[in-house]
Scaffold this motif. Structure first.
Motif, PDB file in Angstrom:
ATOM      1  N   ILE A  78      11.648  -2.997  -8.067  1.00 62.03           N
ATOM      2  CA  ILE A  78      11.423  -2.315  -6.791  1.00 62.03           C
ATOM      3  C   ILE A  78      12.162  -0.987  -6.756  1.00 62.03           C
ATOM      4  CG2 ILE A  78      11.785  -2.452  -4.307  1.00 62.03           C
ATOM      5  CD1 ILE A  78       9.539  -4.194  -5.210  1.00 62.03           C
ATOM      6  N   VAL A  79      13.395  -0.986  -7.230  1.00 66.21           N
ATOM      7  CA  VAL A  79      14.184   0.257  -7.229  1.00 66.21           C
ATOM      8  C   VAL A  79      13.515   1.314  -8.110  1.00 66.21           C
ATOM      9  CG1 VAL A  79      16.401   1.290  -7.842  1.00 66.21           C
ATOM     10  CG2 VAL A  79      16.329  -0.943  -6.712  1.00 66.21           C
ATOM     11  N   GLN A  80      13.062   0.895  -9.302  1.00 65.76           N
ATOM     12  CA  GLN A  80      12.374   1.833 -10.187  1.00 65.76           C
ATOM     13  C   GLN A  80      11.077   2.328  -9.568  1.00 65.76           C
ATOM     14  OE1 GLN A  80      13.480   3.157 -13.046  1.00 65.76           O
ATOM     15  NE2 GLN A  80      11.620   4.434 -13.075  1.00 65.76           N
ATOM     16  N   ALA A  81      10.370   1.437  -8.861  1.00 67.63           N
ATOM     17  CA  ALA A  81       9.135   1.841  -8.194  1.00 67.63           C
ATOM     18  C   ALA A  81       9.406   2.847  -7.085  1.00 67.63           C
ATOM     19  CB  ALA A  81       8.418   0.613  -7.637  1.00 67.63           C
ATOM     20  N   PHE A  82      10.517   2.680  -6.381  1.00 67.00           N
ATOM     21  CA  PHE A  82      10.875   3.647  -5.333  1.00 67.00           C
ATOM     22  C   PHE A  82      11.100   5.032  -5.937  1.00 67.00           C
ATOM     23  CE2 PHE A  82      14.217   5.943  -3.071  1.00 67.00           C
ATOM     24  CZ  PHE A  82      13.639   6.087  -1.820  1.00 67.00           C
ATOM     25  N   TRP A  83      11.872   5.100  -7.003  1.00 70.89           N
ATOM     26  CA  TRP A  83      12.122   6.403  -7.628  1.00 70.89           C
ATOM     27  C   TRP A  83      10.863   6.968  -8.271  1.00 70.89           C
ATOM     28  CZ3 TRP A  83      15.899   8.860  -5.805  1.00 70.89           C
ATOM     29  CH2 TRP A  83      17.090   8.231  -5.462  1.00 70.89           C
ATOM     30  N   ASN A  84       9.986   6.105  -8.755  1.00 71.41           N
ATOM     31  CA  ASN A  84       8.697   6.587  -9.248  1.00 71.41           C
ATOM     32  C   ASN A  84       7.895   7.226  -8.124  1.00 71.41           C
ATOM     33  OD1 ASN A  84       9.210   5.695 -11.851  1.00 71.41           O
ATOM     34  ND2 ASN A  84       8.117   3.760 -11.580  1.00 71.41           N
ATOM     35  N   THR A  85       7.948   6.622  -6.941  1.00 70.02           N
ATOM     36  CA  THR A  85       7.235   7.188  -5.790  1.00 70.02           C
ATOM     37  C   THR A  85       7.781   8.569  -5.445  1.00 70.02           C
ATOM     38  OG1 THR A  85       6.972   4.938  -4.946  1.00 70.02           O
ATOM     39  CG2 THR A  85       6.485   6.726  -3.437  1.00 70.02           C
ATOM     40  N   VAL A  86       9.102   8.705  -5.492  1.00 68.65           N
ATOM     41  CA  VAL A  86       9.716  10.015  -5.228  1.00 68.65           C
ATOM     42  C   VAL A  86       9.297  11.026  -6.297  1.00 68.65           C
ATOM     43  CG1 VAL A  86      11.895  11.266  -5.022  1.00 68.65           C
ATOM     44  CG2 VAL A  86      11.662   8.988  -4.009  1.00 68.65           C
TER      45      VAL A  86
END
Length: 293
Positions: free
Chosen positions: A85-93
């Motif tokens: 989830i954390v990696q997905a958040f930074w991917n979204t950014v």
């Protein structure tokens, strides 16, 4: 007769003041109610993200209003331990910010060129740009996927950014071109008489005047890219998937992962809200531009 009319007019105005105050008060109450209704889902999601899985499974989120002891930040601690989830958040950014900046910069340059620069085929090219507005995103998914596969961009963050940039440009160019065209011609002519070149006019005159429209465009583009799932679901792999795709994959195990889903969904919601309220003043100016002469 004239004296009677003059004394009656202030009386009518004085009698109309309570009616005006009441009408304004009713409008304000109505707007407050609409705002509360609009914010209710966000508040419910936030309270759910602070409750345990057992509490969410047995009672509704509104019970936290009378029993605040059930609220804690344990779910957010669990979320921060979920590397996916954390990696997905930074991917979204990493997808949303470059796609927004690229669209705004390219559209601003193209909008100024279409509005105030003379070059062969300008009107025909602009008509082609406008014609691209009617092309649905779904039509381009398969051919672009094949093209990205040949170029080695399929399943990567740059590929998702490039897709969002390409499909966001027609509307962005159309919007900024029409806004820039409303700038008084005399201002640009005066700048040219003072020795200003095209780049100086664009950067020091057009951009400051077009800030409301640019801010509105940036908000729309950012929200579209941040909340997108269709493009990311097709063009991003497991390493580059954004938050929307990661949360969708977690939905398959909703019963055992609500402690991650609720704070993750609220995190996905709160970032666009922060962006919107940060640029709210410019957004309103952009919406109201041209409505008052």
């Amino acid at each position: 007769m004239t004296t009677v009319q003059r004394t009656a007019a202030p009386r009518r105005r004085a009698a109309a003041r309570p009616v005006t105050w009441l009408s304004r008060g009713a409008i304000q109450v109505f707007l407050v109610v609409i705002g509360l209704v609009w914010l209710t889902p966000a508040a419910g999601l936030f309270l759910s993200s602070l409750r345990s899985e057992e509490a969410n499974a047995s009672t509704g989120w509104w019970t936290a209003l009378t029993s605040p002891g059930q609220l804690s930040f344990d779910n957010y601690t669990t979320l921060l331990k979920d590397s996916g989830i954390v990696q997905a958040f930074w991917n979204t950014v990493l997808i949303s910010v470059p796609a927004t900046v690229a669209v705004v910069v390219i559209a601003a340059l193209a909008g100024y060129a279409f509005a105030w620069m003379e070059f062969p085929g300008r009107d025909w090219i602009f008509l082609m740009v406008v014609a691209m507005l009617v092309v649905p995103v779904q039509i381009g998914l398969l051919p672009v996927a094949k093209l990205f596969g040949a170029l080695g961009l399929f399943g990567s963050i740059p590929g998702v950014i490039l897709f969002h940039t390409a499909y966001g440009l027609p509307f962005a160019i159309f919007l900024l071109r029409n806004y820039f065209a409303e700038i008084p011609k005399e201002m640009l002519e005066a700048a040219r008489m003072d020795g200003g070149g095209e780049w100086r006019i664009f950067s020091q005159l057009v951009l400051p005047l077009g800030r409301p429209a640019i801010a509105s465009l940036a908000i729309f583009q950012f929200l579209w890219v941040w909340n997108d799932m269709l493009v990311a679901l097709l063009f991003a792999d497991n390493e580059s998937q954004p938050l929307t795709v990661a949360l969708q994959s977690q939905m398959r195990q909703f019963g055992s992962n609500i402690g991650v889903l609720a704070p993750g969904a609220f995190l996905s919601l709160v970032v666009p809200l922060i962006v919107f309220f940060a640029f709210q003043r410019h957004f309103v100016q952009g919406i109201m531009a041209g409505s008052v002469k």
